[in-house]
Scaffold this active site. Sequence first.
Site, short mmCIF file in Angstrom:
data_model
loop_
_atom_site.label_atom_id
_atom_site.label_comp_id
_atom_site.label_asym_id
_atom_site.label_seq_id
_atom_site.Cartn_x
_atom_site.Cartn_y
_atom_site.Cartn_z
N GLU A 1 1.64 -4.73 -1.78
CA GLU A 1 2.27 -3.58 -2.45
C GLU A 1 1.61 -2.31 -1.71
OE1 GLU A 1 2.01 -0.82 -6.39
OE2 GLU A 1 1.92 -3.18 -6.70
N SER B 1 -3.79 -13.32 -6.58
CA SER B 1 -3.37 -12.35 -7.65
C SER B 1 -4.33 -11.43 -7.82
CB SER B 1 -2.87 -13.13 -9.00
OG SER B 1 -2.48 -12.12 -10.01
#
Length: 296
Positions: free
Chosen positions: A135, A230
């Site tokens: 991202e 994650s």
Amino acid sequence: MEKEKVYIEIDPGSGFCFGVVNAISQAERSLAAGGGVACLGDIVHNRLEVQRLESLGLRTVRHEELDALAGGRVLIRAHGEPPATYEKAAALGIEVIDATCPVVAGLQRTVAAAYAEMRRCGGVVVILGKRGHAEVVGLAGHADGTAVIVEGPDDLAAVDFSRPVYFLAQTTQSLALFHRMADMIRERAACAEQVTIRDTICRQVSSREAKLREFAGRFDAVIFVSGQKSSNGKVLYGVCREANPRSYNIEDAGELRPEWLAGCRSVGVCGATSTPGWLMRQVADRVGAMVGNPRE
């Protein structure tokens, strides 16, 4: 005397966020329609879910492999991509299946606007995020690679505070850290009026911290399930640990250890926004088997 059952509960608020659900749904629909589909990077930061989708035909590829996919179909995952990726795909005749999370897509537009504003006044865009995270790479691309990426207070040394500053955050960052960093930026800025603070953290993620803290505090032990990659998982596991020192982070049920459950009368199972529900159910079932009472 019959052994007292251990109470096991799965956190109803854990599991895939909307952006991940959307990306996986798009991948499944595209695969069902026939033909090959390649995903740029892991579609979700969970190894087991990636393996499930690969068993359905999804290929996970690196950016360096784009040239070999000319004329094919490529899925952009929820994390999004920089403009350069779309430009290259177009040049190669690649059909793009854009599954960028709407929240991330909105943030990309905000970063682009912030970059344009800072170019006009000689300022700098500063993004709170994990370096190298998909991202963040995408966000930086919308600032032509000039944004300063900071992960914590020490990184602020790289910011030129004599210039105007526009401060934003990766969608899955800690809200508390963002506000602490914002205060530090205001304090260090040559002119506080030239500092723009834009809270861009996804509320579906940030609101989970308080709920997860309450959930974790209700059990003798907590099993937090998330992939090692994650970023969101690392943040939320930290929340669990603060609320309950007997919190343990695993990627799959095979990592459970009996000593973690010793003496427990209650066990909570929860996970990150990248953790599939089927995996948390699998872990809960394994916990039940280990303590001698299969989950109903």
